[in-house]
Enzyme design. Sequence first.
Site, short mmCIF file in Angstrom:
data_model
loop_
_atom_site.label_atom_id
_atom_site.label_comp_id
_atom_site.label_asym_id
_atom_site.label_seq_id
_atom_site.Cartn_x
_atom_site.Cartn_y
_atom_site.Cartn_z
N ASP A 229 0.80 -1.23 0.00
CA ASP A 229 0.00 0.00 0.00
C ASP A 229 0.84 1.29 0.00
O ASP A 229 1.91 1.34 0.62
CB ASP A 229 -0.84 -0.07 1.29
CG ASP A 229 -1.74 1.11 1.52
OD1 ASP A 229 -2.81 1.15 0.92
OD2 ASP A 229 -1.38 1.99 2.33
N GLU A 299 0.92 -0.65 -5.01
CA GLU A 299 -0.03 0.45 -5.20
C GLU A 299 0.69 1.78 -5.17
O GLU A 299 1.26 2.17 -4.15
CB GLU A 299 -1.08 0.46 -4.09
CG GLU A 299 -2.19 1.48 -4.37
CD GLU A 299 -2.62 2.33 -3.19
OE1 GLU A 299 -1.83 2.57 -2.27
OE2 GLU A 299 -3.78 2.77 -3.21
C1 GLC Z 1 -4.03 3.36 0.18
C2 GLC Z 1 -5.36 2.68 0.38
C3 GLC Z 1 -6.34 3.67 0.95
C4 GLC Z 1 -5.82 4.17 2.26
C5 GLC Z 1 -4.42 4.74 2.11
C6 GLC Z 1 -3.77 4.97 3.43
O1 GLC Z 1 -4.08 4.34 -0.78
O2 GLC Z 1 -5.79 2.12 -0.82
O3 GLC Z 1 -7.61 3.13 1.09
O4 GLC Z 1 -6.66 5.15 2.79
O5 GLC Z 1 -3.57 3.85 1.40
O6 GLC Z 1 -3.40 3.76 4.02
#
Ligand code: GLC
Length: 616
Positions: A229, A299
Amino acid sequence: MCTLRVLLLTVALAAIPSNTETISVRRPTEWWQTATLYQIWPRSFKDSDGDGVGDLNGITSKLDYLAELGIEVVWLSPFFASPLIDSGYDVSDYLSVNPAYGTLDDFDALVARAKKLGLKVVLDYVPNHTSDEHAWFNLSRHSVDPYTDYYVWNDGISVNGTRQPPNNWLSVFNSGSAWQWDETRQQYYLHQFHVKQPDLNFRNEKVINETKNILTFWLDRGIDGFRIDSLPYMVENIDLLDEPESGLEGYTETDFYYLDHIYVKDQPENYEIVRTWRNHVDDYSKSSNVTSTRVTFTEAYANLTNIMKYYEYGSHVPFNFFFIKDSEGVNNAILDTADDVVQIITQWMTNMPEGGTANWVFGNHDNSRIATKLGEGRVDAVNILLFLLPGVATIYNGDELGMTDTYLTWQQTEDPQACNTDPSRYEYFSRDPERTPYQWDNTTSAGFSTNNVTMLPVNSNYLEVNLAAQQSSDVSHYKNVEALIKLRRTNVIREGSLDVKVLNDSIISFSRELKNEEPIIVLINWDNETSSTVNLEVFENVPDNLEVLIADIHSGIDVGTKYVKNEISLPPNAAIVLRRDQTSGSGAIGSSDHHLLPLLSILFITLIVNRFFNCH
Ligand code: GLC
Ligand code: MG
């Protein structure tokens, strides 16, 4: 000699590709390279115990459904111990299950069931920040070693005798400063996201070691990889420089995009950390007695250049978000015309480093659903793109049904990114609409829970839009997804080359071709008002007589409809998948045979030319 020269010349000319848009695809050698990844949002997928909140046992009870649909990998969004300020992306213990979702035993049972069904399991790993309720943070704020420097602490500065944060950095969640004064420690800590999500200090080797232990813990429980993430946010500029204003319209001084994030995002140090995790996961795979690659999906919302770096630094699959965000990774992607869509496809295919695996994402828990954003009429079109383009396809739970965003009032809204704004603007920021319960059937709470009070309200359209209805109907989004996933498993879709074109300004078209296989052709009328008739002669190897294999549910076109290739008429928004008409007598001209034709004619011409010049 003369024959040879003429022959060489003619063969060389024939080798110049007549269609330069054809993009070749590598033959997949690993299980993940053509995977269908299904994202599950544990809070809203399936509630097994009637408390109105989804849970692990609920997920386990539905794995059969996913396997039946043809899903190969399930990605579970966070279910770890958490005060749930950011729906679980605020982890207070990485090694335990939030009691709201179950226990570690439930998790083991989930993995065991998945394995029986041949499904792989991927977990969400949130490295950038912990919850402020994590034990490390408590020890750190009390300056207990070795935790003292686990987070990013700073004294701040004094301006006219008043204490202030060290710089102007802003929280992603639109709450103003990314720095919070801590009374206990008498210092500020950095939180790029919520104030209850302090950022870990990735310049500290000990923190990196902790992250590896977390990965090992879950790998030992039999999982197949991670979705990692928020990677762009891991390391920040060491001199804590102020960021310039972005000049973007529509943002106020406390909104994240008020500033241009040149010092808190995409810093060069981030990528080496990705490499460390990749190596760790690879070492694990090598030393494990189960020989299977464990995979890292990453991500990052960033610009194209920065995204491509993740491939170089070891991410197996850096998520391709360009159908969601523009090429800077900030504003929403523009998908107005067929050309916009085709550009996004070719941009990824041609910028990916040698040996990279392509991937496509249209929706997730952070973005408005496809049916809402692009219109219900384009749900099948999008799924056709998603599943028939080369590489990995990621689908968010419910998008296989064309579920829509759910309208929620300001009072019903939970997402901190929206709650930090105000009643006049929260809808623009809120991610709750795409996180409401999965619509299984037309019973209480759409079959998500026996409780009629659920984590977020069920969308009122559940009586029509639900899985059971779509399974029992002859024609549905779900049935099309099922057919697309089947088709996706054929060699021509797994490894066939890709030739993508815009026809008549409004038609997205592509063919997938492979030697000795029948080509598959996709046509999507992206215009929602005007019909269009196309001629597929522009594609080299398309057979003359075609039939419809899959048709979008609103097109009015039936599966099995026959066409001749030079006249195919598509109503507004219609999307179809074509192959050779199986009843046409001529038989398939495999693309290989087609390639032989020019060669044979060249030999023939060579003979004539030889005669003409009277060569010996
Ligand atoms: C990522 C997740 C999101 C979250 C953020 C902080 O972007 O997909 O949902 O709020 O990280 O952890
Ligand atoms: Mg429950």
